[in-house]
Motif scaffolding. Structure first.
Motif, mmCIF file in Angstrom:
data_model
loop_
_atom_site.group_PDB
_atom_site.id
_atom_site.type_symbol
_atom_site.label_atom_id
_atom_site.label_comp_id
_atom_site.label_asym_id
_atom_site.label_seq_id
_atom_site.Cartn_x
_atom_site.Cartn_y
_atom_site.Cartn_z
ATOM 1 N N ILE A 236 78.369 112.749 43.068
ATOM 2 C CA ILE A 236 78.829 112.776 41.673
ATOM 3 C C ILE A 236 77.860 111.996 40.788
ATOM 4 C CG2 ILE A 236 80.661 111.997 40.095
ATOM 5 C CD1 ILE A 236 82.665 112.530 42.366
ATOM 6 N N LEU A 237 77.441 110.835 41.306
ATOM 7 C CA LEU A 237 76.533 109.979 40.550
ATOM 8 C C LEU A 237 75.219 110.696 40.256
ATOM 9 C CD1 LEU A 237 76.165 107.083 39.481
ATOM 10 C CD2 LEU A 237 75.122 106.523 41.678
ATOM 11 N N LYS A 238 74.674 111.336 41.268
ATOM 12 C CA LYS A 238 73.417 112.061 41.120
ATOM 13 C C LYS A 238 73.558 113.138 40.051
ATOM 14 C CE LYS A 238 70.072 114.805 43.658
ATOM 15 N NZ LYS A 238 69.633 115.408 44.905
ATOM 16 N N GLN A 239 74.676 113.877 40.117
ATOM 17 C CA GLN A 239 74.944 114.922 39.117
ATOM 18 C C GLN A 239 74.989 114.347 37.709
ATOM 19 O OE1 GLN A 239 78.608 117.145 39.608
ATOM 20 N NE2 GLN A 239 77.763 118.161 41.413
ATOM 21 N N GLN A 240 75.688 113.189 37.579
ATOM 22 C CA GLN A 240 75.841 112.588 36.255
ATOM 23 C C GLN A 240 74.494 112.156 35.683
ATOM 24 O OE1 GLN A 240 78.643 109.588 37.442
ATOM 25 N NE2 GLN A 240 80.406 110.720 36.628
ATOM 26 N N VAL A 241 73.673 111.514 36.524
ATOM 27 C CA VAL A 241 72.369 111.056 36.036
ATOM 28 C C VAL A 241 71.488 112.249 35.685
ATOM 29 C CG1 VAL A 241 70.240 109.832 36.644
ATOM 30 C CG2 VAL A 241 72.450 108.850 37.269
ATOM 31 N N GLU A 242 71.462 113.258 36.559
ATOM 32 C CA GLU A 242 70.615 114.426 36.300
ATOM 33 C C GLU A 242 71.065 115.162 35.037
ATOM 34 O OE1 GLU A 242 67.817 115.246 37.552
ATOM 35 O OE2 GLU A 242 67.712 114.031 39.370
ATOM 36 N N SER A 243 72.356 115.133 34.761
ATOM 37 C CA SER A 243 72.849 115.782 33.543
ATOM 38 C C SER A 243 72.332 115.036 32.303
ATOM 39 C CB SER A 243 74.377 115.844 33.597
ATOM 40 O OG SER A 243 74.942 115.586 32.345
ATOM 41 N N GLU A 244 72.261 113.703 32.380
ATOM 42 C CA GLU A 244 71.706 112.929 31.261
ATOM 43 C C GLU A 244 70.201 113.198 31.119
ATOM 44 O OE1 GLU A 244 73.357 111.449 29.021
ATOM 45 O OE2 GLU A 244 75.315 111.546 30.017
ATOM 46 N N VAL A 245 69.518 113.339 32.262
ATOM 47 C CA VAL A 245 68.082 113.628 32.231
ATOM 48 C C VAL A 245 67.855 114.970 31.538
ATOM 49 C CG1 VAL A 245 66.056 114.166 33.651
ATOM 50 C CG2 VAL A 245 67.541 112.244 34.272
ATOM 51 N N LEU A 246 68.717 115.931 31.833
ATOM 52 C CA LEU A 246 68.608 117.262 31.233
ATOM 53 C C LEU A 246 68.783 117.177 29.715
ATOM 54 C CD1 LEU A 246 68.188 120.047 32.572
ATOM 55 C CD2 LEU A 246 70.628 120.457 32.225
ATOM 56 N N LYS A 247 69.804 116.408 29.284
ATOM 57 C CA LYS A 247 70.031 116.235 27.837
ATOM 58 C C LYS A 247 68.793 115.630 27.179
ATOM 59 C CE LYS A 247 74.891 115.041 28.262
ATOM 60 N NZ LYS A 247 75.782 113.871 28.140
ATOM 61 N N LEU A 248 68.239 114.609 27.831
ATOM 62 C CA LEU A 248 67.068 113.926 27.274
ATOM 63 C C LEU A 248 65.872 114.879 27.220
ATOM 64 C CD1 LEU A 248 65.907 111.185 26.288
ATOM 65 C CD2 LEU A 248 65.174 110.786 28.632
ATOM 66 N N THR A 249 65.717 115.667 28.262
ATOM 67 C CA THR A 249 64.596 116.596 28.328
ATOM 68 C C THR A 249 64.681 117.618 27.196
ATOM 69 O OG1 THR A 249 64.547 116.284 30.720
ATOM 70 C CG2 THR A 249 63.355 118.181 29.862
ATOM 71 N N LYS A 250 65.904 118.028 26.860
ATOM 72 C CA LYS A 250 66.063 118.969 25.746
ATOM 73 C C LYS A 250 65.799 118.295 24.399
ATOM 74 C CE LYS A 250 69.247 122.246 27.874
ATOM 75 N NZ LYS A 250 70.672 122.431 28.213
ATOM 76 N N LEU A 251 66.055 116.980 24.366
ATOM 77 C CA LEU A 251 65.934 116.223 23.111
ATOM 78 C C LEU A 251 64.465 115.974 22.745
ATOM 79 C CD1 LEU A 251 68.022 114.869 21.183
ATOM 80 C CD2 LEU A 251 67.687 112.760 22.485
ATOM 81 N N ILE A 252 63.651 115.633 23.727
ATOM 82 C CA ILE A 252 62.241 115.286 23.453
ATOM 83 C C ILE A 252 61.303 116.007 24.424
ATOM 84 C CG2 ILE A 252 62.574 113.027 22.329
ATOM 85 C CD1 ILE A 252 62.107 111.794 25.195
ATOM 86 N N PRO A 253 61.410 117.339 24.494
ATOM 87 C CA PRO A 253 60.588 118.052 25.488
ATOM 88 C C PRO A 253 59.091 117.845 25.265
ATOM 89 C CG PRO A 253 61.493 119.582 23.857
ATOM 90 C CD PRO A 253 62.157 118.255 23.622
#
Lengths: 419, 419
Positions: A236-253
């Protein structure tokens, strides 16, 4: 639960060696959920080491000691530990077999000095050392209130200590102390300063769940962002962190070039290798730095054909084939010249891609129109060429580094991504 | 007389920042005749800092503290020092004038936060900070047996701390504590390993007078030898050390390339500038590293014209003009090819000197005849060309570094020395 790190060594206290061991140990412990409370550096004197051990025992549940157990100086630390734990040295068969094996592999005879390395304090558990002859030593000393304080003595040689920490000490500590699951992901950004980056991602950062923390790790020319999630369920933790990474990647690609231990050079190497494509560089202000970075990667000869470092206008004109008129009319640090450098090199070296740089690194050479830090970078690809303009700072060293990283990142963006 | 260094900062204890401050401070103190007994690194908690101060006071006559006095975090260290010395913060006019001056120079208004930086513990002497807004603080606490223990608090920002140490703290300490005269001279050697060097100079080392000590400071590709003389008469001491340096220079002239803070790149730059001579490099295995080192020197455009990094045989042949037959018959890593690279580049770039490198840096590419580490270096000068063969080691990074340093030193030996 507190950890204290004690480093033993005169060479540290005269400033001859920087204490990178402590920083590395602390980083690894942190990444595994352990908190380091203090570093203490002491010299090779028995009374001094005894004092440091006693003080550390009051502060910490785990005391990690590195240094002072090599073949020529092992007496002091081992005897000191015996004295501290009120025990004696005994011959350890396992430890001696390890020493014999290592010497057999190296083809040397075992000396009396090495035989002494198999003497270990009676109350300790020996910790195997895959890369050297000195065993680590694990002690558990009962605390008055119950439980034990753990002391671990390791070699000071960095690669031996590192292998022992990751292979033996941290796994054993994790068995004894219940640490939370931690999941780390580092996002690598280039081309944006720390404070500007912070402003851009402020909303996302503020909305991070409380069990996911963000750390800014700035370096010259790049900023690494490390997300650390803490929880009880690993998946669950891995999923949560990777989901934040995805949001960040979309924010400042536009700023993100990679993750974790990647480098721009290694990413570019991988992409070029996959496409069987080649590259060359035409460098003025970077003076060969980009070529040096690309060729530091093992196997780079598969895609890197070479460079022309054109530090003088004469070389730009005669070897690279830049027009004398362009140099005259626009100056060496210009869109026109840097574009001609890239296109001409791509043709001459017969490569798919080419990078060119031209700038005023400083400290001299600046003018009101083109101050120190003025830089042009061009990237030629099969689809065409484009050039970008930058104004970096005053420091020659940083200007060179920032130009090289910026050029590599511009190139990366032009490379086709594997599907 | 013992010195203890206390560094305050969470960033050190999580391993984000390596404690280079402590090593630098220790080296400077050592060079001035002070002995550092312990480093202690603690986090930004009042109780923890108080404990470290109390422990240090038992061990040392001088306690140097760095970190935790910037504008955003100064409260903790200053309040902690007030508590330790049982005093209070008072507004310091001199300190405030310094802050105002610095802000006027930068064109910013002084904020309330900065005004607070002029609050200093009542019992301390403020130490000017030429490069920042946080003053240093000097405390003297009487010892029960007579005399005082000195505590000095400095900023953690390295360049501010360094300026304060060399400009203020060490000179003040030297006025209070009678340290012997020390005279240091560092001899820079290249092209010889530490143990081989030690064997070569053993007799000289053993015959050194007891007040002159030798330290080996190895780095990848070079070994620095530091002589430290200790005495009561500065002039006599200097003569004695320089006389030993002269003996050593006569003993191993082929390995010594400079003294103290010189680098091969800067020495070469100076010699070329004096002679109005020019240089270019033709690099294969070093991949631009030599060009990068030469151009890191400010003003290098006066003598460095450029480079060809020829990583593929195609570029060696087509751009540098190496004979296809030579490549075919001898291979790229050969005396013939490296010589042709140097001579051809010297002609093409129209320079007085040229360096060429060709080698197998690894990890791949080695054969039984030419294992990884095999390297050829050629130097072309107005008097002709010569090439040298080396067998370095397994590490790509070290092979590149050693080849670059060796090539620069071969070039240096060919440059005319100013009379």
């Amino acid at each position: 639960m507190n950890v204290e790190i004690i480093n033993i060594g005169d060479e540290l206290l005269i400033g001859q060696v920087v204490n990178t061991n402590a920083a590395w140990m602390a980083e690894q412990l942190n990444l595994s959920g352990f908190r380091v409370y203090q570093f203490t550096v002491v010299n090779d004197l028995q009374d001094h080491i005894l004092e440091a051990l006693a003080e550390a025992e009051h502060r910490a549940e785990v005391v990690l000691i590195s240094g002072g157990i090599g073949p020529t100086r092992d007496d002091i630390t081992k005897h000191t530990l015996c004295k501290y734990f009120n025990t004696r040295l005994v011959f350890n068969e396992d430890a001696f077999r390890d020493v014999e094996e290592i010497f057999a592999r190296r083809g040397y005879p075992v000396t009396e000095l090495n035989r002494q390395q198999a003497l270990l304090p009676e109350n300790c558990t020996g910790i195997p050392n895959k890369l050297g002859t000195a065993r680590g030593m694990w002690f558990e000393k009962p605390r008055p209130g119950g439980g034990s304080t753990i002391f671990v003595s390791m070699p000071g040689v960095p690669f031996e200590m590192k292998a022992m920490m990751t292979g033996e000490v941290i796994p054993r500590l994790k068995q004894i102390f219940k640490t939370p699951f931690l999941y780390h992901k580092t996002i690598l950004t280039q081309g944006v300063g720390e404070s500007f980056l912070a402003a851009q991602i402020e909303e996302w950062e503020n909305a991070l769940p409380s069990h996911i923390k963000l750390a800014y790790l700035p370096q010259p020319g790049m900023v690494r962002l490390r997300l650390t999630g803490e929880g009880s369920d690993e998946d669950i933790l891995k999923q949560q962190v990777e989901s934040e990474v995805l949001k960040l990647t979309k924010l400042i690609p536009e700023y993100i070039f990679g993750y974790d231990d990647q480098t721009l050079e290694s990413i570019i190497g991988k992409l070029l290798t996959e496409k069987h494509a080649t590259i060359a560089t035409a460098e003025s202000c970077t003076g060969g730095t980009i070529a040096q970075m690309l060729t530091a990667v093992p196997g780079s000869s598969a895609y890197f054909k070479g460079s022309v470092v054109a530090y003088s206008n004469e070389i730009k004109e005669r070897i690279l084939g830049v027009n004398a008129e362009s140099l005259e009319k626009y100056g060496a640090v210009s869109e026109q010249v840097v574009t001609e450098m890239a296109v001409s090199l791509q043709a001459k070296f017969n490569t798919d891609y080419a990078i060119a740089t031209s700038g005023i690194a400083g400290p001299d050479g600046g003018t009101p129109e083109k101050p120190v830090g003025t830089t042009w970078i061009a990237v030629a690809s099969p689809g065409g060429v484009y050039a970008m303009h930058y104004l970096f700072g005053d420091s020659r060293e940083r200007n060179i580094r920032r130009t090289a990283l910026q050029a590599l990142n511009l190139l990366r963006k032009k490379l086709p991504v594997a599907q």
